[in-house]
Each structure stands twice: as C-alpha cells, then as structure tokens.
Design an enzyme around this catalytic site. Structure first.
Site, PDB file in Angstrom:
ATOM      1  N   ASP A 170       0.903  -1.220   0.010  1.00 14.95           N
ATOM      2  CA  ASP A 170       0.077  -0.155  -0.044  1.00 14.95           C
ATOM      3  C   ASP A 170       0.975   1.260   0.051  1.00 14.95           C
ATOM      4  OD1 ASP A 170      -2.334  -1.398   0.061  1.00 14.95           O
ATOM      5  OD2 ASP A 170      -2.886  -1.071   2.110  1.00 14.95           O
ATOM      6  N   ASP A 226       0.824   4.162  -2.798  1.00 15.87           N
ATOM      7  CA  ASP A 226       0.313   5.525  -2.426  1.00 15.87           C
ATOM      8  C   ASP A 226       1.518   6.363  -2.935  1.00 15.87           C
ATOM      9  OD1 ASP A 226      -1.845   4.633  -1.275  1.00 15.87           O
ATOM     10  OD2 ASP A 226      -1.325   4.847   0.868  1.00 15.87           O
ATOM     11  N   SER A 252     -36.391  -6.147 -16.444  1.00 15.88           N
ATOM     12  CA  SER A 252     -36.192  -7.135 -15.245  1.00 15.88           C
ATOM     13  C   SER A 252     -36.284  -8.554 -15.744  1.00 15.88           C
ATOM     14  CB  SER A 252     -37.160  -6.773 -13.898  1.00 15.88           C
ATOM     15  OG  SER A 252     -38.222  -6.712 -14.467  1.00 15.88           O
ATOM     16  N   GLU A 312     -25.063 -18.024 -14.252  1.00 17.38           N
ATOM     17  CA  GLU A 312     -24.111 -17.365 -13.507  1.00 17.38           C
ATOM     18  C   GLU A 312     -25.005 -16.949 -12.316  1.00 17.38           C
ATOM     19  OE1 GLU A 312     -23.683 -14.840 -16.716  1.00 17.38           O
ATOM     20  OE2 GLU A 312     -24.582 -13.274 -15.854  1.00 17.38           O
ATOM     21  N   LYS A 363     -26.831 -14.414  -9.434  1.00 17.38           N
ATOM     22  CA  LYS A 363     -27.490 -13.191  -9.553  1.00 17.38           C
ATOM     23  C   LYS A 363     -27.038 -12.321  -8.604  1.00 17.38           C
ATOM     24  CE  LYS A 363     -32.357 -11.300 -10.258  1.00 17.38           C
ATOM     25  NZ  LYS A 363     -32.253 -10.260  -9.181  1.00 17.38           N
ATOM     26  N   ASP A 369     -26.635  -9.495  -5.838  1.00 18.10           N
ATOM     27  CA  ASP A 369     -27.744  -8.936  -5.108  1.00 18.10           C
ATOM     28  C   ASP A 369     -26.855  -7.299  -4.710  1.00 18.10           C
ATOM     29  OD1 ASP A 369     -29.910  -8.071  -3.992  1.00 18.10           O
ATOM     30  OD2 ASP A 369     -29.792  -9.257  -2.113  1.00 18.10           O
ATOM     31  N   ARG A 425     -30.542   2.271 -12.461  1.00 14.32           N
ATOM     32  CA  ARG A 425     -31.571   1.677 -13.541  1.00 14.32           C
ATOM     33  C   ARG A 425     -32.637   2.333 -13.481  1.00 14.32           C
ATOM     34  NH1 ARG A 425     -36.014  -1.593 -12.673  1.00 14.32           N
ATOM     35  NH2 ARG A 425     -36.064  -3.330 -14.173  1.00 14.32           N
ATOM     36  N   GLU A 470     -23.597  -4.866 -11.689  1.00 16.04           N
ATOM     37  CA  GLU A 470     -24.209  -4.544 -10.450  1.00 16.04           C
ATOM     38  C   GLU A 470     -23.082  -3.914  -9.486  1.00 16.04           C
ATOM     39  OE1 GLU A 470     -27.074  -5.808 -10.830  1.00 16.04           O
ATOM     40  OE2 GLU A 470     -27.776  -5.632  -8.688  1.00 16.04           O
ATOM     41  N   TYR A 476     -22.267  -7.944 -16.200  1.00 15.05           N
ATOM     42  CA  TYR A 476     -22.575  -9.382 -16.536  1.00 15.05           C
ATOM     43  C   TYR A 476     -23.210  -9.344 -17.830  1.00 15.05           C
ATOM     44  CZ  TYR A 476     -26.098  -7.292 -13.502  1.00 15.05           C
ATOM     45  OH  TYR A 476     -27.068  -6.495 -13.242  1.00 15.05           O
ATOM     46  N   LYS A 489     -34.604 -18.513  -8.394  1.00 11.59           N
ATOM     47  CA  LYS A 489     -34.505 -18.247  -6.816  1.00 11.59           C
ATOM     48  C   LYS A 489     -34.627 -19.637  -6.199  1.00 11.59           C
ATOM     49  CE  LYS A 489     -35.471 -13.892  -7.544  1.00 11.59           C
ATOM     50  NZ  LYS A 489     -35.351 -12.605  -6.564  1.00 11.59           N
ATOM     51  N   CYS A 538     -40.119 -37.146  35.064  1.00 11.09           N
ATOM     52  CA  CYS A 538     -40.240 -37.823  33.874  1.00 11.09           C
ATOM     53  C   CYS A 538     -41.300 -38.132  33.121  1.00 11.09           C
ATOM     54  CB  CYS A 538     -39.181 -39.123  34.142  1.00 11.09           C
ATOM     55  SG  CYS A 538     -38.925 -39.973  32.397  1.00 11.09           S
ATOM     56  N   CYS A 580     -41.308 -42.312  33.043  1.00 11.42           N
ATOM     57  CA  CYS A 580     -41.302 -42.955  34.240  1.00 11.42           C
ATOM     58  C   CYS A 580     -41.644 -42.400  35.409  1.00 11.42           C
ATOM     59  CB  CYS A 580     -40.001 -43.905  34.286  1.00 11.42           C
ATOM     60  SG  CYS A 580     -38.660 -42.638  35.005  1.00 11.42           S
ATOM     61  N   CYS A 590     -33.428 -37.549  33.494  1.00  9.62           N
ATOM     62  CA  CYS A 590     -34.045 -38.713  34.290  1.00  9.62           C
ATOM     63  C   CYS A 590     -33.075 -39.622  34.642  1.00  9.62           C
ATOM     64  CB  CYS A 590     -35.192 -39.207  33.531  1.00  9.62           C
ATOM     65  SG  CYS A 590     -35.889 -40.697  34.264  1.00  9.62           S
ATOM     66  N   CYS A 602     -35.858 -46.512  33.217  1.00  8.78           N
ATOM     67  CA  CYS A 602     -36.838 -45.830  32.454  1.00  8.78           C
ATOM     68  C   CYS A 602     -37.161 -46.256  31.078  1.00  8.78           C
ATOM     69  CB  CYS A 602     -36.323 -44.211  32.396  1.00  8.78           C
ATOM     70  SG  CYS A 602     -37.059 -43.245  31.382  1.00  8.78           S
TER      71      CYS A 602
HETATM   72  S1  IVH Z   1     -28.788 -10.217 -16.845  1.00  8.64           S
HETATM   73  C1  IVH Z   1     -32.174  -7.760 -19.696  1.00  8.64           C
HETATM   74  N1  IVH Z   1     -27.352 -11.100 -14.996  1.00  8.64           N
HETATM   75  O1  IVH Z   1     -31.260  -8.707 -11.678  1.00  8.64           O
HETATM   76  C2  IVH Z   1     -31.575  -8.376 -18.441  1.00  8.64           C
HETATM   77  N2  IVH Z   1     -28.995  -9.509 -14.124  1.00  8.64           N
HETATM   78  O2  IVH Z   1     -34.043  -9.131 -11.536  1.00  8.64           O
HETATM   79  C3  IVH Z   1     -30.461  -8.407 -18.179  1.00  8.64           C
HETATM   80  N3  IVH Z   1     -28.879  -8.949 -11.930  1.00  8.64           N
HETATM   81  O3  IVH Z   1     -31.990  -5.907 -13.614  1.00  8.64           O
HETATM   82  C4  IVH Z   1     -30.048  -8.664 -16.753  1.00  8.64           C
HETATM   83  N4  IVH Z   1     -27.242 -10.260 -11.465  1.00  8.64           N
HETATM   84  O4  IVH Z   1     -30.133  -5.807 -12.007  1.00  8.64           O
HETATM   85  C5  IVH Z   1     -28.421 -10.098 -15.317  1.00  8.64           C
HETATM   86  N5  IVH Z   1     -25.769 -12.064 -13.679  1.00  8.64           N
HETATM   87  C6  IVH Z   1     -26.800 -11.168 -13.621  1.00  8.64           C
HETATM   88  C7  IVH Z   1     -27.443 -10.400 -12.539  1.00  8.64           C
HETATM   89  C8  IVH Z   1     -28.496  -9.687 -13.081  1.00  8.64           C
HETATM   90  C9  IVH Z   1     -28.110  -9.459 -10.941  1.00  8.64           C
HETATM   91  C10 IVH Z   1     -29.980  -8.206 -11.747  1.00  8.64           C
HETATM   92  C11 IVH Z   1     -30.160  -7.027 -12.694  1.00  8.64           C
HETATM   93  C12 IVH Z   1     -31.364  -7.077 -13.300  1.00  8.64           C
HETATM   94  C13 IVH Z   1     -32.284  -7.688 -11.998  1.00  8.64           C
HETATM   95  C14 IVH Z   1     -33.355  -8.587 -12.381  1.00  8.64           C
END
Ligand code: IVH
Length: 698
Positions: A53, A57, A102, A133, A135, A137, A156, A194, A246, A343, A437, A440, A455, A460
């Site tokens: 580091d 720096d 979405s 792959e 998803k 969060d 978004r 993300e 992604y 999910k 107990c 018993c 017990c 028993c």
């Molecule tokens: S593909 C046209 N890949 O999940 C849609 N989305 O619930 C392209 N997200 O709006 C999205 N991981 O914000 C894609 N590996 C992934 C993702 C991903 C998280 C989010 C993304 C999307 C939302 C949908």
C-alpha cells in the site's frame, strides 16, 4: 486482460518507478498511469495485490504532483481523475441506450423445464446452450464507453430513464476509466452490471462504524445503492464499492453496425471481452450448460456454495448463450425471453407452534420438541423441531401458539430462529417444563452447571428404548433389518425389554406377525448374528456412554484389550489416552462403576458379542495430511464434527481450535461466519469445501 509478458513488464516498470528510475515527466506520467491501472486491476478485479500500500500511495502521489505542476499532461482517464472534487447537486436524468428490463423468476425444475421448452419451441431447435451465473444482489448500473473512454454511468431508475452517477462510478477502481474496446471493433458499448460490497468488507465497515458510535449499515445492497447516490464522490470512494459487469446491452462499430447481431457471438464471448478489457465479471462463476439437468446440477452446487461466497447473491441467472438466438427471441415489455432468474428455495418460513412434547433420550436428557403447523421449507415439510432445553425457550421467549420463524439450510436440522411478538393475539400460553420424567415419572434432576434436565432412572422405559435404538444404529452395532420403528414395535409387544434382549428375540412369534415371514426373519437373524462380530470400538460406542462417540470409542478401544479392562481404569488412566479429556473420562468411569452396566456387558459376552480388541480391527492410519492443520466451521453437510475430526486424525493431520497463522486449511460448511471472514484475511490459509476436503484424503 494482462498477458503474462505484460504483467512481467509492468512488474519491472513498477520496480523502476518505486526505485525512482530516470524518466522525463511525460514518460513518467504515462508509466505511472499504466502501473497504477495495472495494480488497481490486480487489487480490485483479481483481488490479488502484489504491491505494498505504501508504494502504491507513493506512486499515486507522484502522479498527482507531476500533473499538478504540468496540467497539460492530465488526461480524463488518468487514475487521479477518479474522484472528482466537485459535489454533485442533483443527479441528471438520462435515458438508457436500451431499456433496463427485469428478469422473470423461476423456482423449481418444472419452471426451468417450461423455460427451456418455450425457448426450443420459439427457436425451433432442440439444441440450446445456456450460461448460468450468480444473480448479484447489489445496485444495478449501466456504463457507456465511447471510443474506449467511459462517458457515462447511470442507475437503473425506472428502466427507461436512470440517474447519471458518472462521477461516483469513476471513483470505483474496478471500473476502468478507459478500456481497449476498439481492439474488438467496438466504438460504442453499453454494459450492465451490479455495484456490490463484498461481505467481509461490509462487516469490517460496520465494525468500524460501531466503534466510532456511528449507525451501522443495514445490508450490503442498500449500502451500495445509497453510496452510489452520495453527493460527495470522495465519500462514495471510501465505501469500497465494486462493480461486476455481466451483460452487454448495446455494442456498435464505427459505422453504427449492431455488433450484438453480428460479430459478437455469444454471451460468454462478451463476458470474455469484458474480462479482457479489465472489468470484474462472473467469468469464474459462470457455467455453460446444455440441458436442464446440467443447469439443475450447477444450481444445486451453488445453493450449497453461496453462503461462503463473499458476495451476496439472490439467485442465479440462466441465459441463452447465442446472441443471435437472444435477438430472435427478443423481449416482452418487462423481461427478455432469453433469460430467467432462478430463486433458491426459501430457507426461512413462519409457522405456528401448536404444542410442546418432552422426549427422553438414551442418557435420560429431557428435550422439549415443538410441534408446529406443518410448513414446507427447503424441500421438506417440517412439523417437529427441537427446542433444546429450558434456557433456549426462556431466552427466545417462546410460547405455545406463538408464530415462530423456522430456518433450515440444506440438509441441516431445522431450528427456531425466534418468535414474531407482533403477531401475538393473547392466546399464547407459557411452556411449562416438567419436573418429573414424562416416561417413568421419576423426579428430574439438573446439575447447576448444566442446561439439561435429566431422568436418572436406569430402568426408564423411554431411555431403554432410545438405548436399544442407539445400539443397533449405523455408527454403533449397525444391525441390518433392525431399525427404530421395529425396535419400538418389538418393545411395545414385549419381545424386547433391553439391549441384551436383542440377542434373545422370539423369532417364531415374530414370523407370525403381519408384514413378517420366514425370509425377513432370516434376514433379521443374520443381521443380529453379524453384530456379534463387530470391532470393539463399535460395542463401546453402542453402549451409549455420555460424551462418548465414534472418535472417543476408537481412541479408547485401541488402548485396551477387552471391554472388561475398563471397569479397572481410573480417571487418570483414561485422561492419559490422547484425545480423552476429564469430562469424557468421568463419564466412562461412572458408566463402568454401575453394576447394571457390568451385567449388561456380561450378558452380551455370554451371547457371543465380541468384547475384545482383535488385531484385525486395528484402525488403519495413513499420512496424507501429515504436518497439516485443519479447522472445521459452519454446519457440515457431509459428515459430523466427530467424523471430521476422526478423518483428519486418521490421515495424520492435526486439528486446531481457532483461526490463526498456524492454520493450513479451513473446511467450511453452510453458514460459515466469523472464522471464515478471519481466515480469508490470512493468505496462507486455504479455504476448502467439504467435498474438496474429502478429495484431499481420497
Ligand atoms: S442479466 C435484460 N445477469 O437482476 C436483463 N442480471 O431482477 C439483463 N442482476 O435488472 C440482466 N445479477 O440488475 C443479469 N448475472 C446477472 C445479474 C442480473 C443481478 C440483476 C439486474 C437485473 C435484475 C433482474
């Protein structure tokens, strides 16, 4: 991104710069930028820093100083331009190049089969390759690069219009300010991803905030999305956000030709390009699959792995790999037809506590068991859950009729996380812990230092039943054909009164029972006969001595010639055996000073049960793990703690009790917590899954 040769060259250049080599200002600025970008990539994208580091720096400060003295040398993609000085007033609204849709959700293999079927119908083909792959969060982001320069970053928003957060995005070192897209003929590109905070960094950040008396953040996702909207980019930079990219939603060449419908072939190909251009992508986590079965297998693997993954995920995404096919499938107004989110089954559910039963175990421990309104959870229906002991009930303030939160991860035994006091309606009743107990009626006892009421009546009936069930079980005498249900049935019929009774069953009568015949009785007899020839450690384990499991039984059995040696052993003799502590030794001494137990052993001996330590039963040892140290954490899915310990020791390894620099391997089960976080900060510790550990010992 950087070839091996380039990395070598940049490492040398780094050294020359750190050592103050001779450069002109212009040369130096260029070299410093290349080197800083390279180390940002190592740190933020690869998570494999190689530069101290202080040296980083130093180089950064040098670049800043030269640029300050020579403003003409500043370029917009210089790493010094990441954190803008000006505060943002209001984030301007910007239209995305392509609407941010979405994803449709799926929850089980039926949904996945429907998705696959629909795609194949629309595509009129039987062969479709998918990419699966995680998803992530976090907070979604869309980046636009023109002529290799980052020109815009947006949230978004409502999907069509988002907020311009370019200044804050530039502060994220994992987002390249410029990238070599022109190498791929790309003049303009929009990338989706993300913004996240890694779990351990989030925990550390919260710990620091707590120390300073600041309000702790709720979770990584909200923190990421809040941080992206901070007015002060330097504050956003301090939050240690990262961007994972992604999806390429738009790509065109200098003639305005859509490359997603031409030159760029597949989703995987676009991810490779992003990876090559220095972005953080899911390339390592991504799996190409050719059938729903393959997808399912990968999802199952991830369901287990995701707890130990350092980034929060809220499922997986399954995408059609071919971009041509993606274009043909198109999108509805809400979601693309070529992708679906998966999910994972909920790990928590709510239910009502209907009643509490008190079960007596083989050592006399009385366990309260909650009977709940049956509720499906992580693939099974749960109607019965242990409440452990009286203190657990008091601590969680659990009442009959309460709404309880039940949790179950993978194969793990379900447990009650807590109650929902807001949902109480006055019908709740206190749980009265019995003082006698339930089997018993003997008065229960509880030593001050223990949590469990017990017990102490050796006769028993409930304890006897559990002792017999334990005696015949897999890790004990392993009697084929005699399981829990049959033991209970035989005991109710009076055919079986105690452990030794197993060897004097009235076979003639059993044969006449419904569901039994000559063949099944023969099989039962054979199983019981075979149990007479088990190694000594099995008998020792089968006796159900408190605190004595498989490992201890093996330790003790290898130090005696016959089970009848044990009544002569003192506490000291026993604690001299490696692996035997005072608590276990005391329990063994107590067991063998009880006359009833000696009678039982004599009876078993008379029936021909092996009571000797025979040479052929010696436990094989090898040295696959010699000199290596191990620690297990989280809830293990493939073996219990005792078995894990035994496996390490049998293979010549050593167990440690905590994470330290002496530790070589941390084996993680589900829901691993602080030990994992700590281990991840020590580079010499290798984190293993249970499977990887098993593979090590073959
Ligand atoms: S593909 C046209 N890949 O999940 C849609 N989305 O619930 C392209 N997200 O709006 C999205 N991981 O914000 C894609 N590996 C992934 C993702 C991903 C998280 C989010 C993304 C999307 C939302 C949908």
């Amino acid at each position: 991104m950087y070839s091996a040769e380039q990395q070598q060259e940049l490492n040398k250049l780094t050294e020359a710069l750190v050592q103050q080599g001779a450069f002109s200002n212009e040369e130096k600025v260029k070299a410093l930028r290349r080197v800083i970008n390279y180390h940002d990539w190592r740190y933020y994208v690869l998570s494999e820093p190689t530069l101290l580091d202080v040296d980083y720096d130093k180089l950064f400060k040098e670049l800043k100083d030269i640029e300050a003295a020579n403003p003409a040398l500043i370029t917009p993609d210089s790493p010094t331009q990441r954190v803008a000085r000006a505060l943002t007033d209001d984030f301007t609204q910007v239209s995305h190049l392509v609407p941010m849709l979405s994803l449709e959700n799926s929850y089980d293999s039926d949904d996945l089969n429907d998705f696959d079927k629909k795609i194949k119908e629309l595509a009129k083909t039987a062969n479709v390759e998918y990419c699966v792959e995680p998803k992530f969060d976090g907070s979604s982001i869309a980046l636009v690069y023109e002529n290799d320069m980052l020109v815009r970053a947006a949230t978004r928003g409502d999907g069509a219009v988002g907020e311009d957060i370019t200044n804050n995005a530039k502060a994220l070192a994992s987002i390249p300010l410029s990238a070599n897209f022109s190498k791929y003929g790309i003049q303009r590109i929009e990338i989706r991803g993300e913004v996240i905070i890694q779990r351990d960094i989030f925990e550390k950040m919260n710990a620091e905030r707590k120390l300073k008396g600041e309000k702790e953040f709720q979770n990584p996702r909200n923190t990421a999305s809040g941080s992206l909207r901070l007015k002060d980019p330097s504050e956003a930079a301090a939050r240690k956000l990262e961007a994972i990219l992604y999806h390429v939603s738009f790509a065109e060449d200098a003639e305005g030709k859509n490359l997603l419908a031409g030159k760029l072939e597949s989703h995987y190909h676009t991810i490779e390009i992003l990876h090559e251009c220095g972005f953080k992508t899911p390339i390592k986590e991504l799996c190409k699959c050719e059938s729903v079965e393959e997808i399912q297998a990968f999802l199952t693997m991830w369901d287990e792995k995701r707890n130990t993954f350092n980034i929060d995920t809220d499922g997986m995404v399954i995408k059609v790999n071919s971009l041509a096919l993606q274009q043909r499938l198109g999108a509805t107004s809400h979601h693309p037809r070529w992708a679906v989110a998966y999910k994972f089954a909920a790990k928590q559910a709510q239910s009502r506590l209907l009643d509490v039963e008190f079960q007596v175990g083989r050592t006399g421990a009385v366990t309260p068991v909650a009977k709940i309104q049956p509720v499906p959870l992580a693939g099974v229906t749960i109607s019965s859950i242990s409440l452990h002991n009286e203190a657990f009930i008091t601590e969680k303030d659990i009442h009959i009729n309460d709404t309880v939160i039940v949790e179950r991860a993978g194969e793990v035994i379900p447990y009650i996380v807590g109650v929902v006091p807001n949902l109480r309606d006055g019908s709740e009743r206190k749980i009265d812990f019995p003082r006698h107990c339930p089997s018993c009626n003997e008065e229960l006892v509880k030593p001050e230092e223990e949590a469990v009421w017990r017990c102490d009546n050796a006769d028993c009936p409930a304890q006897t039943e559990e002792r017999v069930i334990h005696y015949v079980s897999k890790d004990a005498m392993d009697i084929d054909g005699l399981g829990r249900a049959i033991v209970i049935d035989f005991m109710q019929r009076g055919y079986l009164k105690n452990v030794e009774g197993i060897y004097a069953l009235p076979y003639d009568e059993i044969q006449t029972l419904e569901g039994w015949g000559a063949k099944s009785v023969e099989k039962l007899k054979k199983g019981i006969e075979e149990s007479k020839n088990r190694p000594l450690w099995r008998l020792l384990n089968a006796l159900g001595i408190r605190h004595v499991g498989v490992t201890t039984s093996k330790d003790v059995a290898s130090h005696i010639d016959s089970i009848f040696d044990l009544p002569k052993k003192s506490l000291e003799d026993l604690t001299n055996i490696e692996g035997i502590g005072p608590k276990v030794a005391k329990s063994i001494v107590e067991f063998f000073s009880n006359e009833g137990n000696i009678h039982l052993l004599e009876a078993l001996d008379k029936y021909g049960v092996n009571t000797k330590n025979r040479p052929e039963d010696a436990i094989a040892k090898n040295n696959k793990l010699e000199g290596k140290t191990f620690l297990f954490t989280g809830s293990l899915q493939l073996f219990g703690r005792d078995r894990a310990k035994q496996l390490v020791e049998e293979n010549g390894g050593k167990l440690l009790s905590g994470v330290s620099a002496n530790l070589n391997y941390l084996v993680v089960g589900e829901d691993a917590g602080s030990k994992l976080t700590k281990a991840q900060k020590i580079p010499t510790i290798t984190v293993l899954t249970e499977d990887e550990f098993l593979a090590m010992i073959g």
